[in-house]
Scaffold this active site. Structure first.
Site, mmCIF file in Angstrom:
data_model
loop_
_atom_site.group_PDB
_atom_site.id
_atom_site.type_symbol
_atom_site.label_atom_id
_atom_site.label_comp_id
_atom_site.label_asym_id
_atom_site.label_seq_id
_atom_site.Cartn_x
_atom_site.Cartn_y
_atom_site.Cartn_z
ATOM 1 C CE LYS A 173 -2.446 -1.223 3.700
ATOM 2 N NZ LYS A 173 -3.536 -1.246 4.730
ATOM 3 C CD GLU A 229 1.203 12.162 -1.409
ATOM 4 O OE1 GLU A 229 1.604 13.040 -0.619
ATOM 5 O OE2 GLU A 229 1.282 12.291 -2.634
#
Length: 736
Positions: A692, A696
């Site tokens: 994943k 950010e």
């Protein structure tokens, strides 16, 4: 990916020795030098512009303004574009929309002559009243008329007002600037009607499309090179006016033009995190169950483009709450268009949400982590979907242990170390984990190397290292035998580098292409006499050798297979995209930042004694590069929390701290101890590797962790970032 999870950065040697070639460093025969002259007013029109002295200066080849520009054919269509498009059509007319907007392009045969000539240009203006202060322009507040701009309601609108315990508070994030080490730059040249750009971009394919649109040519006729990027943090997600200006100049002269912005222009011409005011309304039962949450944001945009980001989005799903309302509004002001900055709106939104969670926990006399655990969301209530995986609780537990949360007291100011007040705080972050359609070509060469090709570039997160790790793991080759070709047009199409989607997108394509290549190699080997009466199913490939599973003495090298078949290479190209199964799930990464601060109440000084960052990002492909991303994200959040703010003199609409002396960013001395931890549990849905996104979410949640720790140390709640010593001292005087 255990065998390759701790490899060194494959581009590290090139970067530290200076052999990596960045956009402005390409050797281009006959190159000339350009710079932009900016407006000295924030709004109005150019009354006159005197370029004669500049044109007559030694070595000057051209001075381009709105009076003599050859306007690109795309200027006929003024659109409000998305992603890489640029609505500010440079030199189109005499209109001034923000301070330092380019009004002239000066081109000369040397850098020094170009700079001197630029100083000779004089302009007179017809000034108009400008507004750069969001607080004074709120009468222009409006909703963005798109699906993403719509208000969101779940359950009772503003349902928090019906709760037994209520919190209402406003939070402010100032304008922040990306400030990468590498300045914005471009070398532009034309071959007939086909341009070539060496430019600082986070997306080769996006740049090709936007340049093609401006000049009315097919994107396939645009050649873009952007292999190495010296940091971008979001500023590379537009094709900016300076790039179009360089292309205009190069086309007019028929010469390659190099243009590099100076540091002050980086504060005014390539976007910024928008100034944002948020309001949180939150209500809970007396025992801590969330009953309602309203999150509203009002953010700055430019007068010529509607820009919005996901500031309020994480409030819709992060916690288990039946009644949720979010609203987002924009206010146009006279500045350059904002652009996504690392952590985008989620970093901004998390400051409000996670500060409010801490404040409400304090009202309830609850430990803030226990409050979050009590309201943990076991499914995505916004989309009514299960999570693909979620190990946020693991992050809480690991972080509490590593930071020494047991030493925290709920009463602010209760813990001291000598003259220093001690505070502990934390903040939760999340960001969507996306997967974009991506193509990669994998090739076995006759010299024994594996080549992986994709037009994606690497602005610093270690994309090339990730590709190397996956390719080496699947093919069984040593990492030193993997060659990465990336960051330029003509290669298989890669995605824009942003939104934490690169590993999932490009990594999946590498995975699929390499598996296909291995199958091709084994299929070729099955025809070799060495494997007579042995099927392809009984063969395996490792370390460049195809070997029989039943009889390990029977083996043949891929190199010899290519030679026997008179092949210079064996290749496989694969387009990879998300599965239909993945659409049934909500796929998010999670981060939790923990902070121990020391605050001197006499002088307001804040020390970061210990930072612990924990993340759930699925399978960790490369431990070193992932840790680097987490360290860097936390440091960005420290800047957000304690230092960064673009100060504008609103009388003139111009920044007054547009340099590294006055615009402060964190340095090593600002962080005494920093640790990173990964749950490292595979996500079964996200992609073949089970990864994943990280880039950010590594920043999201850090700023509120600091604010919460400062409150725990001092009892002072700072809701307007950054938390500077004057705010501590002023509050201390008030509460003394």
């Amino acid at each position: 990916m255990s065998k390759t999870s701790n490899i060194n950065r494959v581009d590290g040697f090139a970067k530290v020795t200076g052999t990596a070639t960045y956009s402005a460093e390409y050797k281009t025969a006959g190159v000339v030098y350009a710079c932009l002259v900016g407006s000295t007013i924030a709004k109005g029109r150019i009354k006159s512009i005197d370029t004669k002295k500049a044109e007559w200066a030694p070595g000057v080849l051209s001075v381009i303004t709105h009076l003599n520009v050859d306007k690109p054919v795309g200027y006929k269509e003024a659109k409000n574009p998305h992603n890489f498009g640029q609505p500010l059509q440079i030199f189109k007319d005499d209109t001034i929309l923000y301070y330092d907007q380019p009004i002239a392009l000066v081109i000369a045969d040397t850098f020094e002559r170009m700079q001197y000539a630029a100083s000779l240009i004089k302009a007179e203006y017809i000034k108009e009243e400008h507004t750069t202060d969001l607080n004074k322009a709120k009468d222009k507040e409006r909703k963005v008329e798109t699906a993403k701009g719509n208000d969101y309601h779940r359950g009772t609108e503003d349902g928090y007002k019906n709760a037994a315990v209520i919190l209402e508070a406003d939070y402010t994030i100032p304008t922040e600037v990306h400030n990468p080490m590498e300045l914005a730059n471009i070398i532009a040249k034309w071959d007939g009607d086909k341009p070539t750009l060496y430019t600082k971009s986070q997306g080769v394919e996006g740049t090709r499309k936007s340049v093609g649109t401006v000049f009315g040519i097919p994107p396939t006729d645009v050649s873009v090179n952007s292999e190495y990027v010296g940091g971008a943090f979001g500023m590379g997600l537009h094709t900016w006016p300076y790039e179009i200006a360089a292309l205009i100049g190069a086309k007019k002269l028929g010469k390659p033009v190099k243009l590099v912005l100076h540091r002050e222009q980086m504060f005014t011409n390539v976007g910024h995190r928008p100034y944002t005011i948020q309001k949180i309304g939150m209500g809970a039962t007396k025992d801590g169950k969330l009953l309602g949450l309203t999150h509203e944001a009002v953010a700055q945009t430019s007068s010529y483009e509607d820009f919005m980001e996901g500031t309020v989005n994480m409030s819709r799903f992060l916690y288990n709450c039946e009644n949720v309302t979010t609203r987002y509004r924009i206010v146009p002001v006279d500045t350059c268009t904002p652009i996504w900055m690392r952590g985008p709106g989620e970093a901004t939104g998390s400051f409000a949400l996670e500060s409010a969670m801490d404040e409400l926990a304090y009202k309830l006399n609850m430990d803030p982590i226990e409050f979050r655990k009590l309201n943990h969301a076991d499914k995505d209530l916004e989309q009514n979907k299960p999570w693909s995986s979620k190990y946020l609780m693991d992050c809480y537990e690991a972080g509490m242990e590593k930071i020494g949360w047991k030493n925290r007291k709920n009463t602010p100011g209760s813990v001291r170390e000598g003259e220093w007040l001690v505070g502990y705080g934390m903040g939760t972050g999340t960001f969507g984990s996306y997967r974009n359609t991506t193509s990669v070509k994998a090739k076995f060469l006759a010299d024994g190397n594996l080549v992986l090709q994709c037009s994606v570039n690497d602005m610093g997160p270690g994309t090339a290292t990730m590709m190397t790790a996956i390719g080496a793991e699947i093919t069984g080759l040593p990492v030193e035998n993997v060659i990465i070709e990336m960051g330029k047009s003509g290669l298989p199409k890669g995605p824009t580098q942003g939104g934490s989607a690169t590993t999932s997108s490009v990594g999946s394509a590498v995975h699929d292409a390499c598996n296909l290549l291995v199958s091709k190699a084994i299929g070729l080997a099955a025809e070799n006499p060495v494997f007579k009466n042995i099927t392809a199913d009984d063969l395996t490939l490792a370390n460049g050798l195809v070997t029989s599973k039943k009889d390990s003495s029977k083996k043949v090298s891929v190199v010899s297979l290519l030679g026997a078949n008179k092949l210079e290479e064996l290749s496989a190209e694969k387009e990879s995209k998300g599965s239909e199964e993945a659409k049934k799930y909500s796929i998010y990464s999670y981060s939790v930042h923990f902070v121990k601060v020391l605050v001197n109440p006499n002088i307001g000084k804040i020390r970061l004694a210990h930072v612990v960052s924990c993340a759930d990002i699925g399978t960790v492909i490369s431990q070193k590069t992932s840790a680097g991303q987490m360290y860097g994200g936390a440091v960005g959040g420290i800047g957000m929390g304690l230092m960064e703010a673009l100060e504008i003199d609103h009388r003139f609409g111009r920044p007054i701290n547009n340099n590294f002396a006055d615009y402060h960013v964190p340095v090593n001395a600002d962080i005494e101890k920093q640790e990173v931890f990964f749950v490292n549990k595979k996500d079964p849905i996200s992609n073949p590797m089970g990864t994943k996104g990280l880039g950010e979410t590594a920043l999201v949640g850090m700023a509120p962790a600091i604010a919460n720790a400062v409150f725990n140390a001092t009892g002072i709640r700072v809701r307007d970032l950054p938390i500077t010593l004057d705010k501590i001292l002023e509050a201390s005087v008030v509460t003394a």
